[in-house]
Enzyme design. Sequence first.
Site, mmCIF file in Angstrom:
data_model
loop_
_atom_site.group_PDB
_atom_site.id
_atom_site.type_symbol
_atom_site.label_atom_id
_atom_site.label_comp_id
_atom_site.label_asym_id
_atom_site.label_seq_id
_atom_site.Cartn_x
_atom_site.Cartn_y
_atom_site.Cartn_z
ATOM 1 N N ASP A 28 0.790 -1.248 0.000
ATOM 2 C CA ASP A 28 0.000 0.000 0.000
ATOM 3 C C ASP A 28 0.820 1.295 0.000
ATOM 4 O O ASP A 28 0.455 2.269 0.686
ATOM 5 C CB ASP A 28 -0.961 0.010 1.203
ATOM 6 C CG ASP A 28 -1.953 -1.138 1.171
ATOM 7 O OD1 ASP A 28 -1.922 -1.939 0.227
ATOM 8 O OD2 ASP A 28 -2.760 -1.241 2.118
ATOM 9 N N LYS A 133 -6.723 -4.808 -3.130
ATOM 10 C CA LYS A 133 -7.342 -5.520 -2.005
ATOM 11 C C LYS A 133 -8.362 -4.623 -1.304
ATOM 12 O O LYS A 133 -8.082 -3.467 -1.018
ATOM 13 C CB LYS A 133 -6.257 -5.976 -1.021
ATOM 14 C CG LYS A 133 -5.440 -4.851 -0.402
ATOM 15 C CD LYS A 133 -4.338 -5.422 0.472
ATOM 16 C CE LYS A 133 -3.550 -4.382 1.213
ATOM 17 N NZ LYS A 133 -4.276 -3.587 2.189
ATOM 18 N N CYS A 166 -2.133 -2.512 7.708
ATOM 19 C CA CYS A 166 -2.136 -3.447 6.569
ATOM 20 C C CYS A 166 -0.896 -4.333 6.511
ATOM 21 O O CYS A 166 -0.981 -5.480 6.046
ATOM 22 C CB CYS A 166 -2.319 -2.671 5.271
ATOM 23 S SG CYS A 166 -3.983 -1.978 5.151
HETATM 24 C C1 C5J Z 1 -3.088 0.676 5.502
HETATM 25 C C2 C5J Z 1 -4.788 1.933 6.636
HETATM 26 N N1 C5J Z 1 -2.579 0.475 4.281
HETATM 27 N N2 C5J Z 1 -3.976 2.316 7.607
HETATM 28 N N3 C5J Z 1 -4.325 1.238 5.565
HETATM 29 O O1 C5J Z 1 -2.453 0.399 6.497
HETATM 30 O O2 C5J Z 1 -5.963 2.205 6.680
#
Ligand code: C5J
Length: 225
Positions: A28, A133, A166
């Site tokens: 991400d 995802k 994540c």
């Molecule tokens: C991720 C989030 N990628 N913190 N998303 O950690 O909402």
Amino acid sequence: MSGVRVIAAAEPFPFAFDRAKTAVIVIDMQRDFVEPGGFGETLGNDVTRLQAIIPTVATLIAGARAAGVPVIHTRECHRPDLSDLPPAKRDRGNPRLRIGDAGPMGRILIAGEPGADIVPELYPLPGEVVIDKPGKGAFYATDLSDHLARMGVTTLIFAGVTTEVCVQTTMREANDRGFECLLAEDSTESYFPEFKAAAIAMIRAQGAIVGWTANTAAIVEALHG
Ligand code: C5J
């Protein structure tokens, strides 16, 4: 290409892995989480913390590519019709801007929108696997398991954001599926330094209950050793 490598300085104890069965997974590193003016910043977060790891993640990616180790990228995002976005996720926290709303970089965390894409510095090469995802974990409602089986991967080296959300969720999913997991400590970051520290401590507690951690330089050295 094959052969077992050992990262002696890994925590909580040396980490052995077969380079031919290893992939790097970058979680991400999307503009909406990392760049000023994105969704992360609208939630009140200091995105400079996440921006700061971009060069280190780039080093890890370059090291993997040079060693012939596959790099997999993930993006947390949803379908434009929001059919994969549960109301519980959309409404959580009653934020000013919600997933799917028009944000500074297009509709927030919607596939195909500029903000949902990966930062240019870490952009996937043609042919690299990119997993979109809908959840925090990269195994939930995706074909990641199929890709890993096809590639013969049994070890995953993790980078990306955010450490305790994540990244940690995906690491736990991978651990439960039997993968050996290593987190690149300086290639991951959180908006909350104390959460990053706690996540790293949790991961390697009790004899690597979720996995190992090591510095990116040590990982890249081992990939090439
Ligand atoms: C991720 C989030 N990628 N913190 N998303 O950690 O909402």
